[in-house]
Each structure stands twice: as C-alpha cells, then as structure tokens.
Scaffold this motif. Structure first.
Motif, PDB file in Angstrom:
ATOM      1  N   GLU A  40       0.843  -1.205   0.000  1.00 60.49           N
ATOM      2  CA  GLU A  40       0.000   0.000   0.000  1.00 60.49           C
ATOM      3  C   GLU A  40       0.882   1.260   0.000  1.00 60.49           C
ATOM      4  N   ASP A  41       1.936   1.280  -0.820  1.00 65.79           N
ATOM      5  CA  ASP A  41       2.884   2.390  -0.972  1.00 65.79           C
ATOM      6  C   ASP A  41       3.774   2.599   0.246  1.00 65.79           C
ATOM      7  N   ASP A  42       3.651   1.726   1.249  1.00 68.90           N
ATOM      8  CA  ASP A  42       4.561   1.781   2.404  1.00 68.90           C
ATOM      9  C   ASP A  42       5.671   0.769   2.166  1.00 68.90           C
ATOM     10  N   GLU A  43       6.909   1.279   2.229  1.00 67.50           N
ATOM     11  CA  GLU A  43       8.038   0.396   1.942  1.00 67.50           C
ATOM     12  C   GLU A  43       8.210  -0.632   3.050  1.00 67.50           C
ATOM     13  N   ILE A  44       8.537  -1.810   2.652  1.00 70.46           N
ATOM     14  CA  ILE A  44       8.836  -2.908   3.569  1.00 70.46           C
ATOM     15  C   ILE A  44      10.322  -3.183   3.456  1.00 70.46           C
ATOM     16  N   VAL A  45      10.970  -3.134   4.620  1.00 74.56           N
ATOM     17  CA  VAL A  45      12.408  -3.385   4.639  1.00 74.56           C
ATOM     18  C   VAL A  45      12.617  -4.772   5.221  1.00 74.56           C
ATOM     19  N   PRO A  46      12.932  -5.773   4.408  1.00 74.05           N
ATOM     20  CA  PRO A  46      13.134  -7.125   4.940  1.00 74.05           C
ATOM     21  C   PRO A  46      14.430  -7.199   5.735  1.00 74.05           C
ATOM     22  N   GLU A  47      14.492  -8.195   6.621  1.00 73.52           N
ATOM     23  CA  GLU A  47      15.697  -8.395   7.424  1.00 73.52           C
ATOM     24  C   GLU A  47      16.908  -8.661   6.541  1.00 73.52           C
ATOM     25  N   THR A  48      16.688  -9.420   5.454  1.00 76.87           N
ATOM     26  CA  THR A  48      17.795  -9.723   4.526  1.00 76.87           C
ATOM     27  C   THR A  48      17.558  -8.967   3.235  1.00 76.87           C
ATOM     28  N   PRO A  49      18.464  -8.080   2.841  1.00 81.02           N
ATOM     29  CA  PRO A  49      18.274  -7.319   1.600  1.00 81.02           C
ATOM     30  C   PRO A  49      18.181  -8.274   0.400  1.00 81.02           C
ATOM     31  N   PRO A  50      17.349  -7.929  -0.585  1.00 85.05           N
ATOM     32  CA  PRO A  50      17.228  -8.800  -1.762  1.00 85.05           C
ATOM     33  C   PRO A  50      18.514  -8.831  -2.579  1.00 85.05           C
ATOM     34  N   ASN A  51      18.827 -10.028  -3.105  1.00 86.61           N
ATOM     35  CA  ASN A  51      20.019 -10.228  -3.928  1.00 86.61           C
ATOM     36  C   ASN A  51      19.573 -10.341  -5.389  1.00 86.61           C
TER      37      ASN A  51
ATOM     38  N   MET B 117      21.255 -10.129  -8.064  1.00 82.94           N
ATOM     39  CA  MET B 117      22.190 -10.839  -8.940  1.00 82.94           C
ATOM     40  C   MET B 117      21.900 -12.333  -8.998  1.00 82.94           C
ATOM     41  N   SER B 118      21.131 -12.849  -8.015  1.00 81.80           N
ATOM     42  CA  SER B 118      20.789 -14.273  -8.036  1.00 81.80           C
ATOM     43  C   SER B 118      19.705 -14.578  -9.057  1.00 81.80           C
ATOM     44  N   GLY B 119      19.018 -13.538  -9.544  1.00 79.71           N
ATOM     45  CA  GLY B 119      17.985 -13.736 -10.549  1.00 79.71           C
ATOM     46  C   GLY B 119      16.607 -13.946  -9.972  1.00 79.71           C
ATOM     47  N   ALA B 120      16.488 -14.129  -8.655  1.00 80.88           N
ATOM     48  CA  ALA B 120      15.187 -14.328  -8.022  1.00 80.88           C
ATOM     49  C   ALA B 120      15.203 -13.649  -6.654  1.00 80.88           C
ATOM     50  N   CYS B 121      14.087 -12.993  -6.298  1.00 79.05           N
ATOM     51  CA  CYS B 121      13.947 -12.331  -5.001  1.00 79.05           C
ATOM     52  C   CYS B 121      12.627 -12.745  -4.377  1.00 79.05           C
ATOM     53  N   ALA B 122      12.623 -12.830  -3.028  1.00 82.88           N
ATOM     54  CA  ALA B 122      11.421 -13.274  -2.329  1.00 82.88           C
ATOM     55  C   ALA B 122      11.243 -12.451  -1.053  1.00 82.88           C
ATOM     56  N   LEU B 123       9.965 -12.213  -0.674  1.00 86.38           N
ATOM     57  CA  LEU B 123       9.609 -11.514   0.568  1.00 86.38           C
ATOM     58  C   LEU B 123       8.717 -12.444   1.375  1.00 86.38           C
TER      59      LEU B 123
END
Length: 1269
Positions: free
Chosen positions: A989-1000, A1002-1008
């Motif tokens: 809802e336009d509020d940024e979510i900062v995950p504990e582990t930053p997305p990588n 370069m691996s080609g796939a990201c997950a939340l």
C-alpha cells in the motif's frame, strides 16, 4: 454350244478322276484292315517266327536269349533248362519287333527344383496296338542307359512312355532321351531337364555338391570324389565336409574335422565287410549347404582278394584255389613293393603299395615309416592297424620332401622294410583350369539361346563348364546349368522372349571353378532366322469368268522375321506344270488372278517370303472352276482371326466378302462348333452390323472352330472357310490394357505390356476394331521394351468406345479396353490437376506477432523445390522485400514468410501470398480488419513496449506468491538484465517494507516472506526494480485471498481422540490455526455450543473440543466444519461404539482410557538419601475397578522383608519403605498400577550417598509413562 459341251465334258472328267482316287484309297484301307484281321484276329496256333539260336560265350559273361513268336489268342511262353523251367504268362519281355511307332506329344524342355518330382511323358501311336505287347522303350541321360529303381520310375503302356524322377537332385540334370524300338529300327526324342538348387539352409550358403562316388575301394579305405556346385551370387566355397553312413542306418558321421578344399577325400578307418553311403556338404562364409544326394552303396572289401584266386574247370565243377595254398608254409610275410603316392594334394597325400608276396595265411596289416631329408625314420601309424594298401597322410610340412617305407606284419612277426618311395612333396598338382575363351551367343528359339565358347588353354582334368546369364541392365547373374556340362556348346532355355542377355562361362575341375570368361555380346532372345512355312487355307472369294480372287492364311511360322511378300502359282487341273502368277511379291493375303479361261479348272499354291528367302509352297488348292458368279446372295467372308483369347472368351474378326451379290452386305451371322464336331450354333440372333464379335461362355481348354455368313437383302450367303481351331486358354503372363494419366505431362493414355514380343513385333491399335494409326486424334508411342502407349491428344466424348491392340509376330498377344464416360471424366479431372497443378498447403496464410512488435505473415506448403518463387500482395498492391518488409522461405519445412517491421494502423487490410513452384501454383489470403486487426495491433504495441522494457533491468517473471507448510506467504519474482547497481524495493500500500535480509538481485530471483499470514496482512504488494537505465514495477493483490485460508485448512489432519484427566478430547492438527477460521462442531448433526460439559477451543497447532466426564449420551457421530470463504471442509469422528473401529476409535476405547489404573500423584523422579536413613516412597493411585500395585527395582519385583516393606491401603495409597538404606539400595525403582482397562509405569531413580559427600541435584517432578493393554 461347242465350248459349253467341252466344259461339261471337262467337269465330268474331273469328277470321275476324284471318284476314282477316292475308290482306290478306300480299297487300300480295306486291304490293310483285312491284312490286320488275318494276322491278329483269326485264331492261329503259336509259332516261332525266329527261333532260338546257339550261343558261344565267355565264362562269367552275361548272355541274352531271344526269339520272335506269333499266335492268337496270346501264347504262353515257357523257358526251361534240364533241371527246371520258367513260365512267363505275358509277352512283356518279348521284343516287339513288328510294331510301328509314331510320336504324338513329346516332352518339352523341363525345369525342376531339388526335392521335387518331375515326369517326362511321350504319347505315341502304336500299330498294331496290343495292350499286352507294348513297345520296348529305353531311357538315357546324357547317353547313359537308365535302369528302374527308387530314384527312376519307368512305364510304357496306354499309348505313352513315361519316366518319373520322384526325388530330384542336381545329379538328375541332363539331356534325356527316350528310344522306342520299331519295325524299321528305332525312333527317339530328346529334351533337357534342368534341376535348380533348393532354398539354402542359410542365406548366402552354397548349393549342394553332386555326383558323389566312391573309388579305389579297399577293406578299410575308399576315395570319395564329387563335383563342385556353381556359385553365381554366393561367396566362394571354402571347403567341403564328407559324411558317411552305414547301409541300413540313418545316422551320418562326419569324416573330416576341417573342410577339405579339393573335390576328393580319402576316408579311412572303415570296417571290413560293412557297406556304406557317402554324402558331401559345401561350406562358405555364409554357412553350410544342404547335403548332396547320397552315393551308391559300397562295401569295404579287400580289392586284391579276387586277384589271389585261381580257378580251373574240371568238367562238372569249378575248382578255386587261393595263392595262399600254393605258397607253402609261410609264417612271416614278404615286404610290400612299389610304394608311391597315388594322390597328391595340398591337404593330404595318399600312399599306395602292392601287397607282399608271399603273404601267408595269417591276418596281415601294415606299418609305415617316414623320413624327411637326412633325419631318422619315424613311424606314422602307431595307433592304427592298416589292412589296406592305402593310407592318407595329412601332417606333412609345406615345402618338405618325404620318403616312405612300409612293413608287412602278422602274428608271427614283421617283414623287412620295403624299398623307400621316391621323394614326395605335398603340393597342388594342377590347380583350377584357366578361364574359357571367347563366348558367342546366337539365336535359337523364342525362349532359348545357343551359347558356344573356346575351351581353356590349360584343361587340367576338366570336369565340365558352368554357364551364367544376366539380363542386360541388371547386376544379378543367374545359373544357366546346375551340373557341369562337358561340351563347349550349350542351349540356354527358359529365357524371356524379346529380352536381351549376356553370358559368361567357368571351367570346373577337382580344385573348383576357374575365373569367369569374358562376357558375350548382348543378344536378344529371338528365333533363328529361317524362311517362313507354307501358307494354307486357299479359298476362292470371287470369280467373273476371266479372273479369280483368292485369299489364304498366314504361315504358322514366320521364320524369325516378318513375312513381306507372297508369290502365287497356278496350273490347269489336268497338268503338272506350275506357272507363276506374280513376279512381284504381294504384301496382302488376297490376290486377283487375271487372264483365266472361263470354264477351266485351276489349282493354286502360295509361297511366303521374308528376309531369309522364299519358303516352301503350300499344298495345291482344290480345283476351282473359273465360272462367273451370278448368285444374288453375298460370297464368303474371309480372313477369320482371333483376338483377346482368354479362358472363357475371345473376339473373332473377319473381312467383308469380295463378292457382295445383288445388293450391299447388311450384316453377318457367326456360327461356332467344338473341334471335330459338325453341330454348329449360331451365336447372334440378329445380323451384326460390324465385323467382330466377342464370344463368351467358353470352356477353358476346349478347342472351337468358327465360320461367318454374310447377309444382304436377298438372303444369307455362302459360309466362310472354317477358322483354324482355337483353344480357350489365355497365354501365360497375359496382361490387360491399362488406362491412366501421365504423372508428368497429364496425357490420358491406354497402355499394354506384352507378355511376349520379338524384334519384328508391332503394336497395332484399333478403335472398335478399326485401325487408328492414321487418325490425328491419337498418338502411338512405344514404351520400351515390351509395351506401347496410345495417347489421346484432345480427349472428349467422341473418344468413347472400345479400344484394342494386337502384338504382331506373337502367339496372339492382344487385349481390349472399353473407355466409358465416367472413366474419361475421372481421367480428365486428374489430367487437369496434373497440367494445372496446385501446391497443397499445410497451413494457409496466417500471422504471428513477434518480439519488438514485428508481425510475421506466413504460409506452409506440403513440399517446395529450391526453384520456388512467391510474392505478397497487400490491399491489391504488391510489396517488395526491403521496404519495411523482409521475405524468406525454407524449402525443408515448406514455409514462405513476410515480416513487417513497423505494424501500425496503416497496415489494416487484406494480405495475399502467391506461390509458384514449377508448373504448380498456390494462393492464400488473410483479411486483417476490424477487431481482428485491433487485437493484432494491440499485441504488436505490447511486444514493442516489452522489448523496450527489457533493454534495462526488468522482471522476467512478475510477482506471485506461494504458501509454505508453516503458512508463511512467500512473495516471489524473477529478474533479468541486472547489474550490481540494480536495486529492488518492496512496498505494501505504498509503504516500503524493509526485509531483514536485503534482496540479492544478482541471483535472478527475489522473495519476501510474510510469516503467519492473517487478515491484517492482506493488501496490495509492489516490487520496484531499478538502476540508471530505468525502472520496472510489479504488483500483486492478495486482499481477501481465500487460497491462504484454504491452504491452512487443507493441512488439517483427521480428528484424533486424546484422553485427559477431565475426560476425552477430539483434536484436529493444522499447520497454522487462528480464530479467523470459522470452526463449527456438530454432534449428530446438531451444532455444539461451548459449555462446561463441551468445551471448544484451539491453539496455534490445533483446534479441539473437550468432553468432560463423558457418559453414554455423549456417544455418537462428531463433525468439525471449517469454512474458507468458498468451500466448507469437514472432519468427522465416530464415538458411537459401532462397526469395526469400536476398539481403536470408538466409545468403549475412550471409556477404557478414563477408567484404567494410573498414578494420580505423589512420586518424585529422583530421590537422594544418605545411607543409614529410611526411605518411604508413597503415591496415590486410582482406577475403576481398583488396580493392582507392583513395585520393581532394576526391573526385578520387590518383595517384603525386614529391610523392605510394601503396603497398599484403601485401594488408593501405595507405599514402599526401605529401612536403613545402603549404597546397594541405589537404583531405578518403578511402580506398575494396572486393572483390566490398562495401567501405568512410574519410574523413580534412588541415589544413596555416604556421610560427608555432597548431595547431588536432580528434578523432583514425577514423570508418568502410560501403559495400555
């Protein structure tokens, strides 16, 4: 009047002459009948016409006594000698010396296969025909007299002489001759019998050897010889195996372990006095041949035995004396003599010698020594006793010379050694012959060729020759003969008429086959050129008083070339001098002879000519009177011929009468009769308008004759001359006319392939039996080598009708075909399709939107050639490659395509592709307007934007979610074309979510991950991917997603039963349970509300319902319902106590869990106590009924004594008291509380420590371990 009177007198004289001739012939026949009657019908006493005569012959030679007898009825012959006589009731052995024999049907050249049978039969006329006195017949094969036996059966009688070979082998191949003894000597007939190989035992294996014979027979040795088979297309022969079999036995024993390479083999080790058969098998790289025919029986006997007998004639008796009786008393035999090698080959040497003299009466055997060079003598037959003066030696070294000596041995001792033989070396004496010389093939008959060749320069004991043939243009050779032929000329039979062949020859000896000769020049199978036979059937067609019109029939044999002229001669019936009518040959078989004298009788004869010369004249015609015809009816039709002769039908054709009578000919009647019958049947009720008739309903194999009568307005005219007898039987290999369409030109045609043809043959086509050679609507093309094609140049309905073709200079090869309207229309359609071919398309014109927004228009043909051309037309305007359009095609796949780079609104319209491939064409169109065009344009614009988007970092897969087993929602996306500077940010809802582990990225796939996802977590999630090249965004809405709830519920287990101190509990385990799940419990379909009796609740892992103090009214069916927003999920449990689950899941089991024996409380897990103290372990137990209590120490039951005391008071309190504990009392104690519903074990660890030791620490809470029955 005077002239008329002379004509009458002349006619009367001719009549009288013919009558006198008939009377003379009748008297001659009567005289012969009377003679025969006198000789054979009148009773006559037996008489010797030729009596027995004295014979003086050598002793032991055969003698044949014969005489000639006569008598009626049949006499009985008795043969006698002083002691007895033989009685012969029939005259079968009396030489029929007064019979006249003439052959009727002779056996032809015959073909057979190994293992089959064949009969050669000659029918004959015997005069007089006496059933009990058949003619004497002899049969020969290659000039050798045959005798009856198991392999040869002969019979004479019933006006036929027959020879039957019931089990053919290649040994039976050859020239067969039957010779009949007659009054004037003999009459004979010969023909060749060919016997081919039976199918081989293995593909490519050679044929069987032949002519197996045994020579040089001794008491334990024979020399077997045979002839090699022909190898045409098979691999060369590597050797032979020789087998033997004792007479009367079926067991064959192989004589040689390794194949012998020559066609001779010495067989040693036979038993004296026993009889043997031998056979041979050939070997090559493909396998072993079938065995040859077994040899004649031979008996192993001493060949020199008869030479050692002497006989004297002492009057009545013969006295036989052995040489042994004349030698006196001999004990040790003399030495053998003349030691030499009788057979020298690469694989063996046969030693021979003369027996000793004197020999002695004791049984004799031989011992052999050999020596090489200056070495010592070695014995070579230590293990074998030799009884024959023959011995085969195999183990000699190549290139070494050996000498041999022989000893004679008997029971008394050994003789001196014989004189050594001359040096013997194991080498091939000769080898195969050289190749034959030039091969020349010449014409013979229409199915045979005469082949002759030059003999090899080096004969080397030649056995004969093998001749091979090959069709010109083919690579496969075939064997012309299957048994070596001894002469340098041979007639090859069974060839295809008109076909061309070449021939080659190989010479054969004991070592095998020579190299092939050079091939002959090609030759076509045609009869040898000769003059034609005489014409026949001369008939008068018309006469006007000064000229006569004649017709005749063609010669039966044309002599191998076309008859090109006829010559007619005439004479007055009262003279013998013939006068030529025409000096220039007549080409047709009709001729008008002018300058005749009216009223005169004339005779005519005709001669036929071809390129070989003029043939013999025909027989003179019957005398014909030159008188003008004045009849009103027509004259005879003529030139009756037959076409399309089949087993049950034929077509008869004729020519119109020359003399038409008072009016024109209006039709014809055709009459038919069986051969030798005078009962004619008219085949047509109404007169035929045309000059042909198809006759059906014939009997196969029956002969028929026909005649034709012409009709005019005045009546039916004179019948034609009878036709030649025709047999209702189709020629072998007859084929019919085939109608078709040429696949290349589209021409409609009729075609016939002839089963027989020669160089002079022509295909004569007709429509409705009228020649069509000069017609402009047809084209006749030879279709080499045996067929002809009639092509329709402009086919239409006028071409309907019956077409026929006749192949000249054959035995009647012909056929017809009726062209119907339906068949013509079908062929016209096919012709049009071939001449205007259409390229078949797998797919018509279609479009495809590519990446970058390009649009591809394509069509696919079934097949394209490299010479294909095509063009694209858009809105009636041809487009070319290079103006924003790219053309290409693929011959392999048949695809033709055009790619439009910038697809805009201006591209709306109609698209057409036109393809040309040779003569074939194809066209396909696509209408791209309206909604269809809008959809294509939208897709093109999307693909163009996608292409631009993918130039920077972008999502290769947009956001999607998955739910793990622990109900964690995992938002996942895949990215591409990223670099280290590329970032990914998550938003809700336009509020940024900062995950504990930053997305990588370069691996080609990201997950939340979103753990324990609930209603409060629902909403719109967004991922933003960006760098200096731009940004890409992906969103996903998981608000109100029932899938998450469904996944939680789908993980729910079945209801399980758990006993608690308060009662029983029904539990449903889940991965993740929350109160948001709408759970409803039901008992017997009634909803349960949470109460003190029925408690409903749950934890994060399960949903449950507690039944406190259950009773019988709580029995029944329980249901738990969970609603995920779409579907209701149910779990059930049965507490009714019914069915097969009442023990494991029913009410009685839950009741037993409540009332079982158990420890309620009071016992610790660990007890630590100082020694010399007293220990009391007390607990409270419960159960219904009252349980039993047992105490154990280290799994051994504790008993009461002064040191240990066990009590159980009031059914509730159980105690174990140990007075003054010692370290020995340390251990593991347990109490077992049990009743009929089950029980529990409770364990206590007791540690006893000594004074001054530190007290160990340990847990104090008891641990219960349920135990159930």
């Amino acid at each position: 009047n005077v002239g008329k009177g002379l004509a009458v007198i002349q006619e009367e004289l001719h009549r009288m002459r013919m009558a006198t001739k008939a009377q003379v012939e009748s008297l001659e026949i009567e005289r012969e009948v009377n003679t025969l009657s006198d000789v054979y019908l009148i009773s006559r006493m037996p008489d010797f016409m030729v009596a027995l005569r004295p014979h003086t012959v050598w002793e032991k030679t055969p003698v044949k006594l014969f005489c000639t007898v006569q008598g009626n009825p049949r006499p009985i012959v008795k043969w006698s000698e002083p002691s007895h006589y033989w009685r012969l009731p029939h005259l079968t052995d009396i030489h029929p010396s007064k019979l006249e024999v003439s052959f009727l049907d002779r056996f032809p050249v015959s073909f057979g296969v190994e293992g089959s049978s064949v009969s050669l039969v000659c029918t004959m006329v015997v005069v007089p025909d006496l059933p009990n006195l058949p003619p004497h017949a002899q049969w020969y094969r290659d000039d050798k007299l045959l005798k009856p036996g198991k392999l040869v059966e002969m019979a004479v009688g019933g006006s036929a002489a027959s020879l039957t070979l019931p089990h053919l082998a290649k040994d039976d191949e050859g020239l067969y001759t039957v010779r009949i003894f007659t009054k004037d000597g003999t009459t004979e007939h010969s023909a060749y019998l060919f016997v081919s190989d039976a199918p081989p035992s293995a593909a490519g294996a050679p044929g069987a050897p032949m002519s197996v014979k045994a020579y040089d027979i001794n008491s334990d040795y024979v020399l077997v010889a045979w002839k090699p088979p022909n190898t045409v297309n098979e691999a060369p022969i590597a050797g032979y195996f020789v087998d033997r079999c004792e007479a009367g036995s079926d067991t064959w024993v192989q004589c040689n372990d390794a194949p012998v390479k020559v066609c001779k083999y010495p067989v040693h080790g036979l038993s004296v006095g026993r009889s043997y058969h031998f056979r041979v098998r050939a070997v090559n790289s493909a396998g072993i041949s079938r065995p040859s025919r077994k040899s004649d029986k031979v008996t192993a006997i001493d060949a020199a035995e008869n030479e050692r007998l002497q006989g004297t004639d002492e009057g009545k008796y013969d006295i036989v004396i052995k040489d042994d009786d004349l030698e006196g008393h001999v004990t040790i035999p003399g030495e053998p003599t003349d030691v030499h090698a009788s057979e020298i080959y690469k694989s063996f040497v046969v030693l021979s010698w003369k027996p000793p003299s004197p020999r002695g009466r004791a049984p004799l055997w031989y011992v052999i020594d050999k020596v090489s060079g200056t070495g010592a003598w070695q014995r070579i037959n230590t293990a074998v006793k030799l009884h024959s003066p023959r011995y085969p030696v195999y183990d000699l070294q190549d290139g070494q010379k050996y000498q041999f000596r022989v000893y004679s041995v008997n029971m008394h001792g050994s003789s001196e050694a014989s004189a050594p033989s001359e040096p013997i070396q194991k080498v091939d004496q000769d080898g195969v012959p050289s190749a034959p010389g030039q091969v020349v093939a010449t014409r013979n008959t229409k199915t045979s060729v005469f082949v002759q060749w030059e003999a090899p320069k080096h004969l080397k004991h030649l056995m004969g020759y093998y001749i091979d043939g090959r069709v010109v243009g083919s690579k496969d050779w075939f064997a012309c003969n299957h048994k070596p032929f001894k002469h340098t000329r041979f007639v090859v039979h069974g060839l295809i008429p008109g076909e061309s062949y070449v021939f080659r020859v190989q010479a054969v000896n004991v070592f095998g086959l020579s190299e092939e000769s050079q091939e002959s020049t090609p030759i076509s199978v045609e009869p040898a050129l000769a003059t034609p036979s005489s014409p026949f059937g001369i008939t008068l067609l018309s006469c006007d008083g000064s000229s006569m019109t004649l017709a005749w029939k063609s010669p039966k044999h044309c002599g191998g070339s076309k008859v090109n002229a006829y010559y007619i001669s005439k004479r007055d019936a009262d003279t013998l001098v013939w006068n030529e009518v025409n000096l220039t040959g007549v080409k047709e078989r009709i001729c008008t002879v002018d300058n005749l004298t009216e009223g005169t009788f004339y005779e005519f004869r005709v001669q036929a000519a071809n390129m070989a010369g003029v043939g013999p004249p025909s027989s003179p015609s019957a005398p014909m009177k030159c008188v003008a015809w004045t009849a009103e009816v027509p004259g005879p039709a003529y030139d009756l011929s037959f076409s399309e002769v089949r087993s049950h039908s034929l077509v008869i054709l004729w020519k119109a009468p020359v003399y038409t009578g008072a009016s024109a000919v209006t039709g014809y009647f055709v009459d038919m009769a069986k051969k030798d019958s005078s009962e004619f049947v008219t085949l047509n009720e109404e007169a035929l308008k045309h000059r042909y008739l198809q006759v059906s309903g014939l009997e196969e194999g029956q002969f028929y004759v026909f005649r034709v009568r012409a009709v005019n307005a005045k009546g039916v005219g004179k019948a034609s001359q009878l036709s030649e007898p025709v047999c209702a039987r189709a020629l072998p290999g007859t084929k019919e006319i085939v109608a078709g369409v040429d696949e290349e030109t589209g021409d409609i045609y009729l075609s016939l392939e002839a089963c027989e043809i020669c160089e002079t043959s022509k295909f004569e086509w007709s429509k409705n039996y009228k020649p069509i050679e000069a017609w402009s609507d047809y084209k006749i093309c030879p279709d080499w080598p045996h067929s002809s094609r009639l092509i329709f140049t402009n086919p239409d309905k006028d071409d309907l009708g019956r077409y026929s073709v006749v192949v000249t200079d054959t035995d009647g090869v012909s056929s017809s075909h009726t062209l119907t309207e339906d068949a013509l229309n079908t062929m016209l359609e096919l012709s049009h399709a071939i001449r205007n071919p259409i390229i078949p398309l797998k797919h018509g014109l279609n479009y495809e939107v590519l990446e970058k927004g390009h649009v591809r228009f394509w069509a696919q043909a079934v097949k394209l050639s490299p010479a294909v051309s095509y063009r694209f037309i858009v809105n009636d305007k041809e487009v070319t490659s290079g103006e924003g359009h790219k053309f290409s095609h693929d011959v392999a796949t048949g695809i033709v395509q055009m790619t439009v780079d910038q697809f805009t609104r201006a591209n709306e319209g109609t698209y057409t592709v036109q393809i040309h491939d040779g003569k074939a064409k194809a066209q396909s169109s696509l209408v791209l307007v309206g909604d269809v065009f809008k959809a294509a344009l939208k897709e093109a614009e999307f693909q163009r934007k996608e292409h631009i988007r993918k130039q920077g970092a972008h999502f290769s897969e947009y956001l999607y979610f998955t739910v793990t087993e622990d109900c964690t929602v995992l938002l996942t996306c895949k990215v591409a074309n990223v670099k280290k500077e590329t970032t990914l940010h998550w938003y809700k809802e336009d509020d940024e979510i900062v995950p504990e582990t930053p997305p990588n990225v370069m691996s080609g796939a990201c997950a939340l991950p979103l753990p324990l996802f609930s209603r409060k977590d629902q909403g719109v999630f967004k991922a933003v991917l960006g760098d200096d090249r731009g940004k890409d965004t992906s969103t996903i809405d998981i608000s109100g997603k029932g899938q998450i709830l469904f996944i939680r519920i789908s993980s729910a287990s079945d209801l399980v039963l758990q006993c608690t101190p308060e009662g029983i509990r029904l539990q449903c385990y889940m991965s993740y349970y929350t109160e948001e799940m709408k759970t409803v419990w039901k008992h017997k379909e009634s909803k349960i509300a949470s109460s003190e009796k029925m408690r409903i609740g749950g934890t994060a892992e399960m949903a449950w319902m507690q039944i406190c103090d259950p009773s019988d009214k709580e029995k029944g069916h329980y249901t738990m319902e969970i609603f995920d927003g779409v579907t209701t999920h149910t779990r059930t449990f049965d507490l009714s106590g019914q069915g097969g689950q009442q023990v494991s899941s029913g009410w009685p089991y839950s009741f037993s869990l409540i009332n079982r024996g158990r420890v309620v409380g009071g016992l610790p897990d660990v007890v630590t106590i100082m020694e010399e103290k007293s220990l009391s372990l007390t607990c409270t137990v419960w159960g219904e009924p009252t349980p039993e209590v047992t105490w154990f120490k280290n799994e051994q039951e504790v008993t009461c004594n002064e040191h240990t005391k066990v009590t159980f008071d009031g059914g509730k309190f159980a105690s174990l008291v140990i007075n003054k504990v010692t370290p020995d009392d340390s251990g593991k104690y347990s109490i077992n509380v049990r009743n009929k519903y089950g029980g529990e074990f409770v364990e206590i660890t007791v540690s006893v420590y000594k004074h001054g030791e530190q007290i160990p620490e340990g847990p104090t809470a008891p641990t219960l371990a349920p135990d159930s029955n």
